[in-house]
Design a protein around this motif. Structure first.
Motif, PDB file in Angstrom:
ATOM      1  N   GLU A  41     -46.103  74.318  -7.347  1.00 19.65           N
ATOM      2  CA  GLU A  41     -46.791  73.604  -5.733  1.00 19.65           C
ATOM      3  C   GLU A  41     -48.139  74.771  -6.104  1.00 19.65           C
ATOM      4  OE1 GLU A  41     -44.208  75.548  -2.750  1.00 19.65           O
ATOM      5  OE2 GLU A  41     -45.013  73.761  -1.801  1.00 19.65           O
ATOM      6  N   GLY A  42     -48.922  73.745  -5.292  1.00 12.28           N
ATOM      7  CA  GLY A  42     -50.028  74.445  -5.073  1.00 12.28           C
ATOM      8  C   GLY A  42     -51.051  74.230  -5.707  1.00 12.28           C
ATOM      9  N   LYS A  52     -63.331  49.207 -13.039  1.00  4.63           N
ATOM     10  CA  LYS A  52     -62.510  49.093 -14.240  1.00  4.63           C
ATOM     11  C   LYS A  52     -61.624  50.251 -13.821  1.00  4.63           C
ATOM     12  CE  LYS A  52     -64.858  45.807 -17.462  1.00  4.63           C
ATOM     13  NZ  LYS A  52     -65.156  45.628 -18.635  1.00  4.63           N
ATOM     14  N   ASN A  53     -61.281  51.312 -13.514  1.00  2.64           N
ATOM     15  CA  ASN A  53     -61.025  52.204 -13.310  1.00  2.64           C
ATOM     16  C   ASN A  53     -60.512  53.271 -11.912  1.00  2.64           C
ATOM     17  OD1 ASN A  53     -62.975  54.616 -13.057  1.00  2.64           O
ATOM     18  ND2 ASN A  53     -63.390  53.776 -14.563  1.00  2.64           N
ATOM     19  N   SER A  54     -59.949  53.494 -11.808  1.00  2.88           N
ATOM     20  CA  SER A  54     -59.863  54.530 -10.133  1.00  2.88           C
ATOM     21  C   SER A  54     -58.678  56.104 -10.398  1.00  2.88           C
ATOM     22  CB  SER A  54     -58.812  53.621  -9.605  1.00  2.88           C
ATOM     23  OG  SER A  54     -58.592  54.267  -7.709  1.00  2.88           O
ATOM     24  N   SER A  55     -58.838  56.716  -9.406  1.00  5.03           N
ATOM     25  CA  SER A  55     -57.652  57.897 -10.059  1.00  5.03           C
ATOM     26  C   SER A  55     -57.412  58.131  -8.364  1.00  5.03           C
ATOM     27  CB  SER A  55     -59.117  59.088 -10.178  1.00  5.03           C
ATOM     28  OG  SER A  55     -60.206  59.666  -9.461  1.00  5.03           O
ATOM     29  N   LEU A  56     -56.390  59.390  -7.916  1.00  4.01           N
ATOM     30  CA  LEU A  56     -55.958  59.962  -6.896  1.00  4.01           C
ATOM     31  C   LEU A  56     -55.703  60.734  -7.404  1.00  4.01           C
ATOM     32  CD1 LEU A  56     -54.326  60.031  -4.662  1.00  4.01           C
ATOM     33  CD2 LEU A  56     -52.689  58.815  -5.534  1.00  4.01           C
ATOM     34  N   HIS A  57     -56.611  61.511  -6.702  1.00  3.23           N
ATOM     35  CA  HIS A  57     -56.334  63.374  -6.814  1.00  3.23           C
ATOM     36  C   HIS A  57     -55.352  63.833  -5.896  1.00  3.23           C
ATOM     37  CE1 HIS A  57     -57.642  67.418  -8.573  1.00  3.23           C
ATOM     38  NE2 HIS A  57     -57.876  67.740  -6.379  1.00  3.23           N
ATOM     39  N   ILE A  58     -54.998  64.554  -5.938  1.00  8.38           N
ATOM     40  CA  ILE A  58     -54.103  66.166  -4.852  1.00  8.38           C
ATOM     41  C   ILE A  58     -54.611  67.221  -4.663  1.00  8.38           C
ATOM     42  CG2 ILE A  58     -51.912  66.701  -3.726  1.00  8.38           C
ATOM     43  CD1 ILE A  58     -50.816  63.974  -4.613  1.00  8.38           C
ATOM     44  N   THR A  59     -55.182  67.353  -4.085  1.00  5.89           N
ATOM     45  CA  THR A  59     -55.203  68.563  -4.103  1.00  5.89           C
ATOM     46  C   THR A  59     -54.485  70.202  -3.402  1.00  5.89           C
ATOM     47  OG1 THR A  59     -57.613  67.933  -3.720  1.00  5.89           O
ATOM     48  CG2 THR A  59     -57.629  70.991  -3.465  1.00  5.89           C
ATOM     49  N   ALA A  60     -53.533  71.072  -4.115  1.00  4.90           N
ATOM     50  CA  ALA A  60     -52.826  71.915  -3.652  1.00  4.90           C
ATOM     51  C   ALA A  60     -51.700  70.982  -3.539  1.00  4.90           C
ATOM     52  CB  ALA A  60     -53.268  72.876  -2.485  1.00  4.90           C
ATOM     53  N   THR A  61     -51.586  71.154  -4.131  1.00  9.56           N
ATOM     54  CA  THR A  61     -49.555  70.070  -4.146  1.00  9.56           C
ATOM     55  C   THR A  61     -48.669  70.826  -3.798  1.00  9.56           C
ATOM     56  OG1 THR A  61     -48.669  70.403  -6.105  1.00  9.56           O
ATOM     57  CG2 THR A  61     -49.950  68.345  -6.095  1.00  9.56           C
ATOM     58  N   GLN A  62     -47.920  69.797  -2.416  1.00  6.82           N
ATOM     59  CA  GLN A  62     -46.437  70.070  -2.154  1.00  6.82           C
ATOM     60  C   GLN A  62     -45.576  69.916  -2.700  1.00  6.82           C
ATOM     61  OE1 GLN A  62     -47.888  70.164   2.766  1.00  6.82           O
ATOM     62  NE2 GLN A  62     -49.217  71.131   2.113  1.00  6.82           N
ATOM     63  N   THR A  63     -43.874  70.109  -2.184  1.00  5.43           N
ATOM     64  CA  THR A  63     -43.409  69.342  -2.202  1.00  5.43           C
ATOM     65  C   THR A  63     -43.026  68.342  -1.850  1.00  5.43           C
ATOM     66  OG1 THR A  63     -41.940  70.918  -0.735  1.00  5.43           O
ATOM     67  CG2 THR A  63     -41.552  71.469  -2.277  1.00  5.43           C
TER      68      THR A  63
END
Lengths: 115, 111
Positions: free
Chosen positions: B15-16, B70-81
């Motif tokens: 987490e985080g 042709k490409n993509s991304s998903l970024h999550i900052t400081a993940t949480q549960t």
């Protein structure tokens, strides 16, 4: 209803029996998809209906699988002579107008268990 | 055949920590969509990107569509549960009406 409705939510049947799964899409949605999802796995495309066009059946795994969509609305997925490897969650999704650029709305799925 | 590749298949983070999943297609995509499936649930639409180089944000989530589409991304900052689940990308290839899904990235977050 407001969302995609699938029935039954759960189905347990014996190997060799036929099963029929139902999907009621969101009213006005012309595109309808069926997917299969085994436990912990991704979405396996089965079949795609778009309006009055011939369905894309390229994902059906065998000739035991068939699907129809009557009146451009409700769809049924039929599995004949079920086998244990058919056990999975079967998801239906619909989208508005053309499939391109339109988000899919999924139902809760039918969990199929073959004994 | 039509394929949309997605990596990694699994990602475990504390987490985080940050998290990123990547989606690649061999052919140009007219659009890219991202979905999230919580454990025991069904995929839920998150966002759609249409323009080359497009970047969209939803709180801690940042979505990008490549210049070549042709490409993509998903970024999550400081993940949480609450971020736990499987993230799927999906796109229309070559103007096809059929939406093709990647195999998903399963994210687990240790508290």
């Amino acid at each position: 209803g407001a969302g995609v409705s699938q029935s039954p939510s759960n189905k347990v049947t014996e190997k060799g029996k036929d099963v029929e799964l139902r999907c009621d899409p969101i009213s006005g949605h012309t595109a309808l998809y069926w997917y299969r999802q085994s436990l912990g796995q991704g979405l396996e495309f089965l079949i795609y209906f778009q309006g009055n066009s011939a369905p894309d059946k390229s994902g059906l795994p065998s000739d035991r699988f068939s699907a129809e969509r009557t009146g451009g609305s409700v769809s049924t997925l039929t599995i004949q002579r079920t086998q244990q490897e058919d056990s999975a969650v079967y998801l239906c999704a619909s989208s508005q107008h053309r499939g391109d650029n339109q988000p899919q709305h999924f139902g809760d799925g039918t969990r199929l268990s073959i004994l | 055949g039509q394929q949309v590749m997605q990596i990694p298949q699994y990602q475990h983070v504390q987490e985080g920590e940050d998290f990123t999943t990547y989606c690649n297609s061999s052919t140009t995509l007219s659009n890219i969509q991202w979905y999230k499936q919580r454990p025991g649930g069904h995929p839920v639409f998150l966002i759609q990107l249409v323009k080359s180089g497009e970047v969209k944000k939803q709180k801690r989530l940042t979505f990008q569509f490549g210049e070549a589409k042709k490409n993509s991304s998903l970024h999550i900052t400081a993940t949480q549960t609450t971020d736990v689940g499987t993230y799927f990308c999906a796109g229309n290839q070559g103007g096809s009406e059929k939406l093709v899904f990647g195999k998903g990235t399963k994210l687990t977050v240790n508290p």
